[in-house]
Design a protein around this motif. Structure first.
Motif, PDB file in Angstrom:
ATOM      1  N   THR A 134      11.757   4.396 -11.060  1.00  0.00           N
ATOM      2  CA  THR A 134      11.546   4.051 -12.462  1.00  0.00           C
ATOM      3  C   THR A 134      10.533   2.914 -12.594  1.00  0.00           C
ATOM      4  O   THR A 134      10.298   2.421 -13.698  1.00  0.00           O
ATOM      5  N   ASN A 135       9.925   2.528 -11.481  1.00  0.00           N
ATOM      6  CA  ASN A 135       8.819   1.568 -11.491  1.00  0.00           C
ATOM      7  C   ASN A 135       7.535   2.403 -11.526  1.00  0.00           C
ATOM      8  O   ASN A 135       7.283   3.161 -10.594  1.00  0.00           O
ATOM      9  N   PRO A 136       6.732   2.299 -12.596  1.00  0.00           N
ATOM     10  CA  PRO A 136       5.546   3.154 -12.720  1.00  0.00           C
ATOM     11  C   PRO A 136       4.585   3.083 -11.532  1.00  0.00           C
ATOM     12  O   PRO A 136       4.056   4.119 -11.104  1.00  0.00           O
ATOM     13  N   GLU A 137       4.364   1.894 -10.988  1.00  0.00           N
ATOM     14  CA  GLU A 137       3.453   1.794  -9.852  1.00  0.00           C
ATOM     15  C   GLU A 137       4.025   2.516  -8.641  1.00  0.00           C
ATOM     16  O   GLU A 137       3.344   3.313  -7.993  1.00  0.00           O
ATOM     17  N   TYR A 138       5.280   2.250  -8.329  1.00  0.00           N
ATOM     18  CA  TYR A 138       5.907   2.887  -7.173  1.00  0.00           C
ATOM     19  C   TYR A 138       5.906   4.408  -7.314  1.00  0.00           C
ATOM     20  O   TYR A 138       5.547   5.129  -6.384  1.00  0.00           O
ATOM     21  N   SER A 139       6.338   4.908  -8.478  1.00  0.00           N
ATOM     22  CA  SER A 139       6.447   6.357  -8.647  1.00  0.00           C
ATOM     23  C   SER A 139       5.081   7.031  -8.579  1.00  0.00           C
ATOM     24  O   SER A 139       4.958   8.130  -8.019  1.00  0.00           O
ATOM     25  N   THR A 140       4.056   6.374  -9.101  1.00  0.00           N
ATOM     26  CA  THR A 140       2.703   6.926  -9.011  1.00  0.00           C
ATOM     27  C   THR A 140       2.241   6.968  -7.569  1.00  0.00           C
ATOM     28  O   THR A 140       1.707   7.980  -7.103  1.00  0.00           O
ATOM     29  N   LEU A 141       2.444   5.868  -6.847  1.00  0.00           N
ATOM     30  CA  LEU A 141       2.032   5.835  -5.440  1.00  0.00           C
ATOM     31  C   LEU A 141       2.801   6.862  -4.618  1.00  0.00           C
ATOM     32  O   LEU A 141       2.234   7.487  -3.706  1.00  0.00           O
ATOM     33  N   ALA A 142       4.071   7.082  -4.945  1.00  0.00           N
ATOM     34  CA  ALA A 142       4.852   8.103  -4.235  1.00  0.00           C
ATOM     35  C   ALA A 142       4.302   9.494  -4.532  1.00  0.00           C
ATOM     36  O   ALA A 142       4.134  10.318  -3.621  1.00  0.00           O
ATOM     37  N   PHE A 143       4.005   9.772  -5.801  1.00  0.00           N
ATOM     38  CA  PHE A 143       3.424  11.072  -6.153  1.00  0.00           C
ATOM     39  C   PHE A 143       2.079  11.258  -5.451  1.00  0.00           C
ATOM     40  O   PHE A 143       1.812  12.308  -4.860  1.00  0.00           O
ATOM     41  N   GLU A 144       1.238  10.234  -5.505  1.00  0.00           N
ATOM     42  CA  GLU A 144      -0.097  10.355  -4.918  1.00  0.00           C
ATOM     43  C   GLU A 144      -0.051  10.403  -3.389  1.00  0.00           C
ATOM     44  O   GLU A 144      -0.932  11.007  -2.766  1.00  0.00           O
ATOM     45  N   LYS A 145       0.973   9.822  -2.789  1.00  0.00           N
ATOM     46  CA  LYS A 145       1.150   9.969  -1.337  1.00  0.00           C
ATOM     47  C   LYS A 145       1.378  11.444  -1.010  1.00  0.00           C
ATOM     48  O   LYS A 145       0.810  11.981  -0.053  1.00  0.00           O
ATOM     49  N   GLY A 146       2.191  12.099  -1.823  1.00  0.00           N
ATOM     50  CA  GLY A 146       2.404  13.535  -1.660  1.00  0.00           C
ATOM     51  C   GLY A 146       1.132  14.324  -1.915  1.00  0.00           C
ATOM     52  O   GLY A 146       0.821  15.276  -1.200  1.00  0.00           O
ATOM     53  N   LEU A 147       0.379  13.907  -2.919  1.00  0.00           N
ATOM     54  CA  LEU A 147      -0.877  14.583  -3.251  1.00  0.00           C
ATOM     55  C   LEU A 147      -1.865  14.503  -2.092  1.00  0.00           C
ATOM     56  O   LEU A 147      -2.504  15.503  -1.733  1.00  0.00           O
ATOM     57  N   LYS A 148      -1.967  13.329  -1.492  1.00  0.00           N
ATOM     58  CA  LYS A 148      -2.902  13.150  -0.373  1.00  0.00           C
ATOM     59  C   LYS A 148      -2.540  14.026   0.821  1.00  0.00           C
ATOM     60  O   LYS A 148      -3.397  14.320   1.649  1.00  0.00           O
TER      61      LYS A 148
END
Length: 191
Positions: A134-148
């Motif tokens: 629920t932390n926007p930075e963390y959740s974005t980085l987690a999504f983008e880690k998957g994207l990469k």
């Protein structure tokens, strides 16, 4: 992609798919139909924000201050990760589909199991703790880690890239948000 990584990704994808099939998306926040059929183009988008053009009818919602702040947080996290604007477009479109850019907590009976946050990530699927996702930075980085980890994500249609990470029961739904996501990134990337 090496065999071990591929098996890990496929295993996680299988678990996520199974959860999605049995639970479905967050129905209270996942409008399957387009809100507005005419995309609003921004001249600076060019090939780097929408390299394949948009697919299908485009949806658009008016953003409140909280949603705009969440979009800006996604852009900031994307920059922090050293990723290009296209990654921010994919991330914002994904969040528009999953939560309408709202940082959702537990929704009780309307919740997709334990899905939380901007990307409706699940602690039980290994995305992080409820506080983290629920932390926007963390959740974005987690999504983008998957994207990469998706081979060729930069060169595939948005909905394919997003679906490969999210493994939604509605794989084509992300496409409807591409124009608005690109407009948001074009407007806020340099601000």
């Amino acid at each position: 992609m090496n065999t071990m990584l591929r098996k890990s990704v496929l295993g996680i994808a299988g678990l996520a798919f199974t959860g999605g099939v049995f639970a479905g998306p967050v129905a209270a926040h996942a409008d399957a139909g387009p809100v507005e059929g005419k995309p609003v183009a921004v001249a600076v988008q060019g090939d780097k924000l929408i390299p394949h053009g948009v697919q299908g009818a485009q949806s658009k919602i008016d953003l409140n201050d909280e949603q705009t702040a969440n979009a800006k947080a996604i852009i900031a996290a994307t920059k922090k990760a050293g990723l290009p604007e296209r990654a921010a477009v994919i991330s914002i479109a994904t969040s528009l589909q999953e939560s309408k850019l709202e940082n959702l907590g537990h929704l009780g009976d309307k919740n997709d199991h334990d899905s939380l946050g901007l990307f409706q990530q699940r602690p039980s699927s290994g995305w992080g703790t409820p506080e983290q996702i629920t932390n926007p930075e963390y959740s974005t980085l987690a999504f983008e880690k998957g994207l990469k980890q998706v081979d060729g994500w930069q060169d595939m249609p948005l909905t394919v890239a997003a679906q490969t990470v999210q493994v939604s029961a509605y794989p084509d739904a992300y496409a409807q948000w591409e124009q608005q996501a690109a407009d948001i990134v074009a407007h806020h990337w340099n601000s």
